[in-house]
Scaffold this active site. Structure first.
Site, short mmCIF file in Angstrom:
data_model
loop_
_atom_site.label_atom_id
_atom_site.label_comp_id
_atom_site.label_asym_id
_atom_site.label_seq_id
_atom_site.Cartn_x
_atom_site.Cartn_y
_atom_site.Cartn_z
N ASN A 84 1.61 -25.45 -35.26
CA ASN A 84 2.94 -25.76 -35.78
C ASN A 84 3.11 -25.20 -37.21
O ASN A 84 2.25 -25.43 -38.03
CB ASN A 84 3.04 -27.31 -35.79
CG ASN A 84 4.39 -27.80 -36.24
OD1 ASN A 84 5.37 -27.07 -36.24
ND2 ASN A 84 4.43 -29.05 -36.66
N ASN A 102 -9.12 -28.43 -33.90
CA ASN A 102 -8.96 -29.85 -34.29
C ASN A 102 -10.29 -30.58 -34.32
O ASN A 102 -10.46 -31.53 -35.07
CB ASN A 102 -7.94 -30.55 -33.38
CG ASN A 102 -6.53 -30.22 -33.82
OD1 ASN A 102 -6.29 -29.91 -34.99
ND2 ASN A 102 -5.59 -30.25 -32.91
N VAL A 139 4.96 -35.54 -24.89
CA VAL A 139 4.24 -36.37 -25.89
C VAL A 139 2.73 -36.40 -25.64
O VAL A 139 2.28 -36.31 -24.50
CB VAL A 139 4.81 -37.80 -25.89
CG1 VAL A 139 6.13 -37.85 -26.62
CG2 VAL A 139 4.96 -38.35 -24.48
N HIS A 161 -3.00 -23.94 -26.61
CA HIS A 161 -2.74 -24.73 -27.81
C HIS A 161 -2.12 -23.88 -28.92
O HIS A 161 -2.81 -23.10 -29.57
CB HIS A 161 -4.06 -25.38 -28.27
CG HIS A 161 -3.91 -26.26 -29.46
ND1 HIS A 161 -4.94 -26.50 -30.34
CD2 HIS A 161 -2.85 -26.96 -29.94
CE1 HIS A 161 -4.51 -27.30 -31.29
NE2 HIS A 161 -3.25 -27.58 -31.08
N SER A 213 -2.94 -31.17 -28.17
CA SER A 213 -3.72 -30.74 -29.34
C SER A 213 -5.12 -31.33 -29.34
O SER A 213 -5.97 -30.86 -30.09
CB SER A 213 -3.00 -31.08 -30.64
OG SER A 213 -2.30 -32.26 -30.55
N ASP A 234 -10.88 -9.80 -37.32
CA ASP A 234 -9.58 -9.74 -36.64
C ASP A 234 -9.62 -8.71 -35.52
O ASP A 234 -9.16 -8.97 -34.40
CB ASP A 234 -8.49 -9.39 -37.66
CG ASP A 234 -7.12 -9.29 -37.03
OD1 ASP A 234 -6.64 -10.32 -36.53
OD2 ASP A 234 -6.54 -8.17 -37.00
N LYS A 252 1.20 -37.35 -19.69
CA LYS A 252 0.92 -35.94 -19.35
C LYS A 252 0.46 -35.83 -17.90
O LYS A 252 0.90 -34.95 -17.16
CB LYS A 252 -0.14 -35.36 -20.29
CG LYS A 252 0.42 -34.98 -21.66
CD LYS A 252 -0.56 -34.14 -22.43
CE LYS A 252 -0.17 -33.90 -23.88
NZ LYS A 252 0.98 -33.03 -24.09
N ASP A 288 13.64 -31.01 -20.56
CA ASP A 288 13.34 -32.27 -21.24
C ASP A 288 13.97 -33.38 -20.42
O ASP A 288 14.69 -33.13 -19.44
CB ASP A 288 13.87 -32.26 -22.69
CG ASP A 288 13.09 -33.19 -23.61
OD1 ASP A 288 12.35 -32.71 -24.49
OD2 ASP A 288 13.24 -34.44 -23.45
#
Ligand SMILES: NC(=O)c1ccc[n+]([C@@H]2O[C@H](COP(=O)([O-])OP(=O)(O)OC[C@H]3O[C@@H](n4cnc5c(N)ncnc54)[C@H](O)[C@@H]3O)[C@@H](O)[C@H]2O)c1
Length: 485
Positions: free
Chosen positions: A224, A271, A172, A221, A200, A66, A178, A114
């Site tokens: 959640n 990911n 989205v 990134h 992501s 860390d 995008k 938005d």
């Protein structure tokens, strides 16, 4: 009596993977009736026992890692002279709303844009709920709460974007959408405005293709839920400038997060290594393992939730979509021709916790949190894509899920997607909740012994290419070298 009841409480909280708290109580119990010198001897005995467990060495490693990761981020921050006074986020959904909240909470004004009024209302509502909880717990005054909310400016148009220092795109997960949004916003901002995407999985270099100033474009990134998860991967695309990366690292730290700079590829680091883990899970199910047994084995291993439960939390439609991006990026090992259980469940409109039905079904508990229970219908739906039920030993379940993840971590190190084993391990701890007492994927290899790891993985190799051991791990097995020390 006091010792027995505290052992029950502490034992339940610490669980079987953290021996030190129980040793501390046993120490007190054994020493309670002794004189000072004898009690000190007992304490020395218990301390020595607790200090040399694999858990202790992993947790000390986590502490040092860390610090290492924060030091690396500090070095990046020093390179940036850019002052970020005003941010903006595009998209007020799960992530956009969370990013707006987190920025405002840390004192940074942010515009939240938005295309839907209801999405803006929902985003503001979620931020309000999170802040109200802080007030309820006495951590914030109502005045501070309204001041914080006032830092988020919801909007349907690009009015003030000429004043914005950094924009975080969180619309989205569709490369076409995008690219249109990114090109549109680039035309409205200053030449020095940084544009970051919270994608992501989609490659940052690919998203940069339509931009006039790709040097100002990076990945940022978040995980959640944004307010809870400490990690931010800052992704350096092929054309991202050092300045843009440094300023984004600085912003992530200012937002109270731990940034890790990674190089670009589909899925980036976290990911990219998570999806092979899910592939291991799907293959186990295909071969007849029960998803509840898999969850149980992986939770015993130390994950906060097993892969079926995690898929429900992530969102199964999101999971299927991201898996497709990964399969396109790494077809040699991540593409498969058979249909997996998650795909079938999505075809039946089971999206996980978000619509109350995934592998499990969910209903709100007394506190309004989703509580999972088993649904026999899941088994009926997936029976066409899973073999007849077969028992798998927990060790086999663990190996079949962990080997694909660990192999991919090693490939990311080989390809310099992630700079060091420390950063790899901390990203997994902070991004997806890798069991801290195991220290991360690299430390897991060290503690297992690279040669033992390779022997287990080689037995699984016939299952598919995600099980093929990368050269880095083979070399470590041959030389006895470790990732740490
Ligand atoms: N949900 C997660 O767990 C998670 C985690 C990390 C990253 N991400 C990424 O974050 C991004 C957003 O995901 P999400 O889960 O918040 O999605 P979401 O569907 O909850 O929200 C997307 C929002 O974008 C809005 N939008 C669409 N087009 C727009 C435009 N042109 N301008 C402004 N807003 C627009 C939609 O109205 C919607 O409110 C995706 O790229 C996703 O991959 C998601």
């Amino acid at each position: 009596m006091a010792f027995t009841s505290s052992m029950a409480v502490v034992g339940a909280q610490a669980g079987p993977n953290y021996p030190a708290p129980m040793l501390a109580i046993k120490n007190m119990q054994d020493a309670a009736t002794l004189g000072r010198d004898a009690a000190l001897e007992v304490e020395a005995k218990y301390f020595a026992k607790a200090a040399v467990t694999p858990q202790a060495s992993a947790l000390i490693g986590v502490f040092l890692a860390d610090q290492g990761v924060k030091k690396a981020a500090g070095a990046w921050e020093k390179k940036s002279k850019k002052e970020i006074k005003q941010a903006a986020v595009l998209g007020a959904g799960i992530m956009g709303g969370g990013i707006a909240y987190q920025a405002a909470y840390k004192g940074l004004p942010i515009v939240m844009k938005d295309i839907r009024d209801d999405a803006l209302a929902l985003g503001m509502n979620e931020a309000g709920k999170l802040l109200a909880k802080q007030v309820e717990k006495g951590r914030m005054t109502p005045a501070k709460m309204s001041e914080t909310l006032g830092r988020i400016r919801p909007t349907l148009n690009y009015g003030d974007f000429g004043n914005v220092d950094i924009i975080i795109e969180a619309v989205v997960e569709n490369p076409k959408v995008k690219k249109v949004v990114l090109a549109e916003v680039e035309g409205l901002v200053r030449e020095d405005t940084i544009i970051a995407s919270n994608t992501s999985t989609i490659s940052i270099s690919l998203l940069a293709e339509g931009l006039k100033r790709p040097q100002n474009f990076v990945g940022m990134h978040f995980f959640n839920p944004v307010n809870m998860m400490p990690l931010v991967e800052v992704i350096r695309g092929k054309q991202s400038s050092e300045d843009a990366v440094a300023a984004t690292v600085k912003l992530a730290s200012r937002m109270g997060k731990t940034p890790v700079v990674v190089n670009d590829c589909p899925g980036f680091f976290v990911n990219r290594v998570l999806f092979p883990y899910f592939a291991g899970f799907h293959m186990l199910m295909r071969d007849g393992a029960d998803f509840q047994a898999i969850d149980k084995a992986m939770e015993r291993f130390g994950w906060p939730m097993g892969p079926a439960y995690l898929m429900d939390v992530v969102g199964m439609d999101t999971g299927v979509h991201a898996a497709e991006v990964m399969a396109q990026g790494f077809p040699d090992r991540m593409r498969h021709e058979w249909q997996n259980a998650t795909q079938v469940l999505v075809d039946h409109q089971r999206f996980g916790q978000k619509n109350g039905k995934g592998y499990y079904v969910y209903a709100p508990d007394k506190k309004g949190k989703p509580k999972k229970s088993v649904d026999p219908a899941t088994y009926d739906l997936i029976k066409g894509v899973v073999a007849e039920r077969k028992e798998f030993a927990p060790e086999e379940i663990v190996a079949r899920c962990m080997v694909p993840m660990v192999n991919e971590v090693a490939r990311c190190l080989e390809e310099k997607i992630v700079a060091s084993p420390q950063e790899a391990d901390m990203s997994l701890l902070y991004g997806v909740g890798f069991p801290p007492f195991r220290g991360g994927a690299c430390r897991y290899v060290d503690q297992t012994g690279a040669a033992n790891y390779v022997a287990v993985a080689d037995k699984l190799a016939p299952l598919g290419r995600i099980y093929e051991v990368p050269q880095l791990l083979r070399d470590m097995a041959a030389s006895g070298k470790k990732f740490f020390g």
